[in-house]
Scaffold this active site. Structure first.
Site, short mmCIF file in Angstrom:
data_model
loop_
_atom_site.label_atom_id
_atom_site.label_comp_id
_atom_site.label_asym_id
_atom_site.label_seq_id
_atom_site.Cartn_x
_atom_site.Cartn_y
_atom_site.Cartn_z
N GLN A 117 7.67 -1.91 10.45
CA GLN A 117 7.75 -1.07 9.25
C GLN A 117 9.21 -0.82 8.87
O GLN A 117 10.03 -0.44 9.71
CB GLN A 117 7.03 0.27 9.49
CG GLN A 117 6.91 1.12 8.23
CD GLN A 117 6.03 2.35 8.43
OE1 GLN A 117 5.62 2.67 9.56
NE2 GLN A 117 5.76 3.06 7.35
N HIS A 164 2.13 1.62 3.47
CA HIS A 164 1.86 0.62 2.42
C HIS A 164 1.03 -0.52 2.99
O HIS A 164 1.30 -1.02 4.07
CB HIS A 164 3.15 0.09 1.78
CG HIS A 164 4.20 -0.32 2.75
ND1 HIS A 164 4.97 0.59 3.46
CD2 HIS A 164 4.61 -1.55 3.15
CE1 HIS A 164 5.81 -0.07 4.24
NE2 HIS A 164 5.61 -1.37 4.08
#
Ligand code: AMP
Length: 140
Positions: free
Chosen positions: A94, A100
């Site tokens: 990430q 997301h």
């Protein structure tokens, strides 16, 4: 969150190429797509990790991902398959710390893929699998 690039996109403070929006989520084009049509779906609430999301946002995120997946397949863009992917935490890759969901159109031989660790080919025993499953089950 003041310094979150995806919160700024939600607020309209920085531009994004939007493809879908509802009360819970926003979907927009990734600025550095793996393949043309690579979309990011984000919850409108700032949550860093998947486990920070409430159930409504978590299900809305996946539902929107399914919509984008279906749209990609109909779009005329090259899309022989789709990967949905979430990097949940720094060690998982990430880079933007607002949840997301990547929705990535795939084609045979496109060069994208997961790299497997050394020893991956050695399957664990049934006993090891059971011990691992027990640890997860008791944490549910
Ligand atoms: P991850 O490694 O899963 O955290 O991925 C972050 C993704 O966000 C990358 O694919 C970036 O290309 C994408 N990204 C970063 N900033 C923006 C932005 N302003 N607009 C669209 N996509 C972005």
């Amino acid at each position: 969150m003041d310094d979150c690039v995806f919160c700024k996109i939600i607020e309209g403070a920085i531009p994004a190429t939007k493809v879908y929006e509802d009360g819970h989520v926003l979907a927009f084009m990734d600025i550095q797509p793996v393949n043309p049509g690579h979309v990011l779906v984000i919850p409108k609430e700032h949550d860093e990790l998947v486990t920070d999301m409430d159930e409504e946002h978590a299900s809305a995120l996946f539902q929107a991902g399914v919509k984008i997946d279906a749209a990609l397949r109909k779009s005329g863009l090259k899309c022989e398959g789709v990967n949905m992917f979430i990097a949940d935490g720094k060690a998982a890759g990430q880079e933007v710390f607002h949840v997301h969901l990547h929705v990535i159109p795939r084609a045979e031989g496109d060069g994208f893929g997961l790299k497997f660790p050394e020893g991956y080919e050695n399957k664990p025993s049934a006993e090891e699998l059971k011990e691992t499953a027990d640890k997860i089950r008791t944490s549910l």
